[in-house]
Design a protein around this motif. Structure first.
Motif, PDB file in Angstrom:
ATOM      1  N   ASP A  31     -53.517   9.596  16.401  1.00  0.00           N
ATOM      2  CA  ASP A  31     -53.884   9.146  17.745  1.00  0.00           C
ATOM      3  C   ASP A  31     -55.200   9.758  18.213  1.00  0.00           C
ATOM      4  O   ASP A  31     -55.831   9.246  19.132  1.00  0.00           O
ATOM      5  CB  ASP A  31     -52.779   9.491  18.750  1.00  0.00           C
ATOM      6  CG  ASP A  31     -51.675   8.444  18.774  1.00  0.00           C
ATOM      7  OD1 ASP A  31     -51.908   7.324  18.297  1.00  0.00           O
ATOM      8  OD2 ASP A  31     -50.567   8.750  19.262  1.00  0.00           O
ATOM      9  N   GLN A  32     -55.601  10.836  17.579  1.00  0.00           N
ATOM     10  CA  GLN A  32     -56.881  11.459  17.928  1.00  0.00           C
ATOM     11  C   GLN A  32     -58.022  10.973  17.045  1.00  0.00           C
ATOM     12  O   GLN A  32     -59.158  10.847  17.501  1.00  0.00           O
ATOM     13  CB  GLN A  32     -56.761  12.985  17.803  1.00  0.00           C
ATOM     14  CG  GLN A  32     -55.735  13.598  18.746  1.00  0.00           C
ATOM     15  CD  GLN A  32     -55.507  15.066  18.463  1.00  0.00           C
ATOM     16  OE1 GLN A  32     -56.392  15.892  18.680  1.00  0.00           O
ATOM     17  NE2 GLN A  32     -54.330  15.411  17.971  1.00  0.00           N
ATOM     18  N   TYR A  33     -57.710  10.670  15.758  1.00  0.00           N
ATOM     19  CA  TYR A  33     -58.787  10.389  14.814  1.00  0.00           C
ATOM     20  C   TYR A  33     -58.607   9.100  14.019  1.00  0.00           C
ATOM     21  O   TYR A  33     -59.440   8.780  13.172  1.00  0.00           O
ATOM     22  CB  TYR A  33     -58.920  11.559  13.829  1.00  0.00           C
ATOM     23  CG  TYR A  33     -59.208  12.876  14.500  1.00  0.00           C
ATOM     24  CD1 TYR A  33     -60.463  13.168  15.027  1.00  0.00           C
ATOM     25  CD2 TYR A  33     -58.207  13.850  14.623  1.00  0.00           C
ATOM     26  CE1 TYR A  33     -60.720  14.381  15.648  1.00  0.00           C
ATOM     27  CE2 TYR A  33     -58.455  15.070  15.242  1.00  0.00           C
ATOM     28  CZ  TYR A  33     -59.718  15.327  15.746  1.00  0.00           C
ATOM     29  OH  TYR A  33     -59.979  16.531  16.354  1.00  0.00           O
ATOM     30  N   GLY A  34     -57.555   8.340  14.288  1.00  0.00           N
ATOM     31  CA  GLY A  34     -57.327   7.105  13.545  1.00  0.00           C
ATOM     32  C   GLY A  34     -56.580   7.354  12.243  1.00  0.00           C
ATOM     33  O   GLY A  34     -56.045   8.425  11.984  1.00  0.00           O
ATOM     34  N   TRP A  35     -56.507   6.296  11.422  1.00  0.00           N
ATOM     35  CA  TRP A  35     -55.889   6.411  10.109  1.00  0.00           C
ATOM     36  C   TRP A  35     -56.610   7.496   9.302  1.00  0.00           C
ATOM     37  O   TRP A  35     -57.795   7.767   9.509  1.00  0.00           O
ATOM     38  CB  TRP A  35     -55.985   5.089   9.353  1.00  0.00           C
ATOM     39  CG  TRP A  35     -55.259   3.950   9.972  1.00  0.00           C
ATOM     40  CD1 TRP A  35     -55.765   3.060  10.878  1.00  0.00           C
ATOM     41  CD2 TRP A  35     -53.904   3.560   9.752  1.00  0.00           C
ATOM     42  NE1 TRP A  35     -54.807   2.140  11.236  1.00  0.00           N
ATOM     43  CE2 TRP A  35     -53.658   2.423  10.551  1.00  0.00           C
ATOM     44  CE3 TRP A  35     -52.885   4.046   8.940  1.00  0.00           C
ATOM     45  CZ2 TRP A  35     -52.431   1.772  10.567  1.00  0.00           C
ATOM     46  CZ3 TRP A  35     -51.657   3.406   8.946  1.00  0.00           C
ATOM     47  CH2 TRP A  35     -51.434   2.275   9.759  1.00  0.00           C
ATOM     48  N   ALA A  36     -55.910   8.084   8.356  1.00  0.00           N
ATOM     49  CA  ALA A  36     -56.556   9.099   7.518  1.00  0.00           C
ATOM     50  C   ALA A  36     -57.802   8.539   6.839  1.00  0.00           C
ATOM     51  O   ALA A  36     -58.834   9.213   6.764  1.00  0.00           O
ATOM     52  CB  ALA A  36     -55.559   9.614   6.473  1.00  0.00           C
ATOM     53  N   VAL A  37     -57.722   7.294   6.372  1.00  0.00           N
ATOM     54  CA  VAL A  37     -58.876   6.707   5.676  1.00  0.00           C
ATOM     55  C   VAL A  37     -60.053   6.453   6.607  1.00  0.00           C
ATOM     56  O   VAL A  37     -61.195   6.358   6.160  1.00  0.00           O
ATOM     57  CB  VAL A  37     -58.456   5.422   4.930  1.00  0.00           C
ATOM     58  CG1 VAL A  37     -58.327   4.234   5.884  1.00  0.00           C
ATOM     59  CG2 VAL A  37     -59.435   5.112   3.803  1.00  0.00           C
ATOM     60  N   ASP A  38     -59.811   6.368   7.911  1.00  0.00           N
ATOM     61  CA  ASP A  38     -60.926   6.239   8.861  1.00  0.00           C
ATOM     62  C   ASP A  38     -61.791   7.493   8.862  1.00  0.00           C
ATOM     63  O   ASP A  38     -62.919   7.471   9.361  1.00  0.00           O
ATOM     64  CB  ASP A  38     -60.396   5.989  10.281  1.00  0.00           C
ATOM     65  CG  ASP A  38     -59.774   4.610  10.456  1.00  0.00           C
ATOM     66  OD1 ASP A  38     -60.272   3.660   9.828  1.00  0.00           O
ATOM     67  OD2 ASP A  38     -58.791   4.491  11.203  1.00  0.00           O
TER      68      ASP A  38
END
Length: 501
Positions: free
Chosen positions: A176-183
């Motif tokens: 919720d802070q940084y998006g998907w891990a791959v993002d």
């Protein structure tokens, strides 16, 4: 919007096929051995190394490769991919071997490309980044970066492999802070079907960069990732059980959490466990609560309070981790989520709806009645939200291939059992439950076409739910970087870009 198979085909003109007469796999293994001068990089059955390299988290995903190739570096992979392409040798790619689907990171009568030796981790504090070889597990990454006061947007369980987790999306407690891990991948180091080694990032091969963000292994072998590092805040976690009598209140509170998603430092996984005792079902519900900041467990944040303050009658709470790190929590999960059990998984996504969530549990329990005599039968029903903040955070990093534009709830069904003789029966159970879920969700106009690849079953529609625009982008990248569809035909398992066959 999901695409029909026919509409994708008619619009794509991408009927791709690797050319050449396939060699018997034994000859492919011999050629590979000769290419590397009979060294120790090609491992054959009936050796101890083969057994170790061919062990998976879930035995249900294990197959029998003709040989296992263990490259030392990107150059080795480039040479091997050229050989595979030239002789039409079938292969699979394995990073950590944590996915449950047979054939996604395993192969029968083919070559298993094991990335286990690509395990370099190099932290660069001046650029707030870390290079991670694709053969790593998250444990090593956390252990190297977290002593510096930073962490990465990585897996919840530190035993999970880096490669497959990332190219299939990657759910993290920091989403919720940084998006998907791959993002949070800054650069992909890639070997293409032609054996070229290139980098995909915001400045080079930009379309390939976006395609790999949820596009799986359709465009090449990712040999390494450069990841953003972020500040390592305290991680607090608790597990709270709720009896069946509290289910309505539990689901109503869960729905409100999924709907609002008001605190990006929180994350909740909602779980129902079904087991058989004396021929009858026992069902327990639980919430696994995460807060990625300082938290007083006796006075939890507002967003977690309904599950911790007694508002919903609970059957007990357990503190899992207090003021730890993502790594320490991931190591704890790895300890309690032991490998070796037979299991499978299928998924569905819906628009938030409390009534549907209650209906799903009834369907799940009723369907399970027919399977309760299977030896060792247990089943889990889990769900968690992909909220607006999650999607916005990913878009702020440049977007991805998954096509999500509105909040959804991801659900997955996961049975467990004892004997290999019941593998097909349990796969049938998961399929039946998900098919029924899809029907009632569609009737309620709450079905999302999105399927999260890391939780998907082998025969689900997979990337077809990414939407028209995303599919067209992926097809265009496929045309440019893998025009002979090497990673669609010679790599038989795993999710494929729709419209290529």
């Amino acid at each position: 919007m999901a695409l029909s198979f026919a509409s994708i085909l008619l619009g794509s003109s991408l009927i791709l096929q690797a050319s050449g007469t396939p060699l018997p796999t034994s000859k492919c293994c011999n050629l590979l051995d000769a290419e590397f001068r009979g060294g120790e990089k090609v491992v054959y059955p009936q050796t101890s190394e083969y057994e170790v390299l061919n062990t998976y988290f879930a035995p249900t995903s294990q197959q029998t490769p003709s040989c296992i190739f263990t490259p030392s570096d990107t150059s080795d992979i480039s040479r091997a991919i050229k050989l595979f392409t030239r002789h039409s040798c079938k292969f699979a790619i394995r990073s950590g071997g944590h996915h449950y689907n047979a054939g996604w990171a395993s192969i029968d009568n083919g070559i298993l490309l094991s990335l286990s030796n690509l395990n370099k981790v190099v932290y660069n504090p001046s650029s707030n980044s870390v290079f991670v070889g694709s053969g790593n597990r998250w444990r090593k990454v956390y252990d190297i970066v977290e002593p510096h006061g930073v962490t990465v947007v990585g897996a919840q369980n530190s035993d999970v492999g880096v490669g497959g987790f990332l190219v299939n999306g990657g759910i993290s407690y920091l989403a919720d802070q940084y998006g998907w891990a791959v993002d949070n991948v800054r650069d992909f180091e890639v070997v293409t079907a032609e054996g070229r080694v290139l980098h995909a990032n915001r400045y080079e091969n930009k379309e390939l960069f976006r395609a790999f963000k949820g596009g799986s292994s359709n465009f090449g072998v990712v040999t390494g990732f450069t990841l953003d590092t972020v500040k390592s805040n305290p991680v607090n976690s608790a597990y709270v059980g709720f009896p069946a009598s509290s289910y309505d209140a539990f689901i109503n509170a869960a729905y409100q959490y999924c709907l609002k998603g008001e605190d990006p430092k929180s994350q909740i996984l909602f779980i129902s466990f079904l087991s058989v005792k004396n021929g009858a079902f026992s069902v327990e519900n639980a919430a696994s609560l995460i807060y990625t900041d300082v938290m007083d467990l006796s006075n939890p944040p507002k967003v977690l309070a309904p599950f911790m303050d007694g508002t919903i009658p609970s059957s007990g709470a357990q503190v899992m981790g207090r003021n730890g790190t993502l790594g320490s929590h991931g190591h704890f999960l790895a300890e309690i989520q032991k490998p070796g059990g037979r299991t499978t998984r299928q998924t569905i996504s819906i628009l938030p709806d409390a009534r549907l969530l209650k209906q799903f549990q009834s369907i799940w329990i009723k369907t399970a009645e027919e399977y309760k005599n299977v030896e060792g039968f247990k089943a889990d029903l889990l769900f968690q939200p992909i909220g607006k903040k999650w999607i916005v955070a990913g878009n702020a990093k440049g977007g991805n291939s998954m096509g999500l534009t509105e909040p959804v709830i991801i659900l997955w069904v996961q049975p467990h059992w004892t004997s290999a003789m019941d593998d097909e029966t349990m796969a049938d159970f998961a399929t039946r439950v998900i098919t029924l879920f899809e029907k009632v969700a569609k009737d309620a106009k709450k079905l999302s076409n999105f399927e999260y690849l890391n939780y998907a079953g082998p025969k689900q529609s997979l990337m077809a739910g990414y939407g028209t625009e995303s599919i067209r982008r992926l097809q265009s990248v496929k045309r440019q970087y893998d025009p002979r569809n090497v990673f669609g035909t010679l790599l038989p398992g795993g999710p494929k870009v729709p419209g290529l066959y």
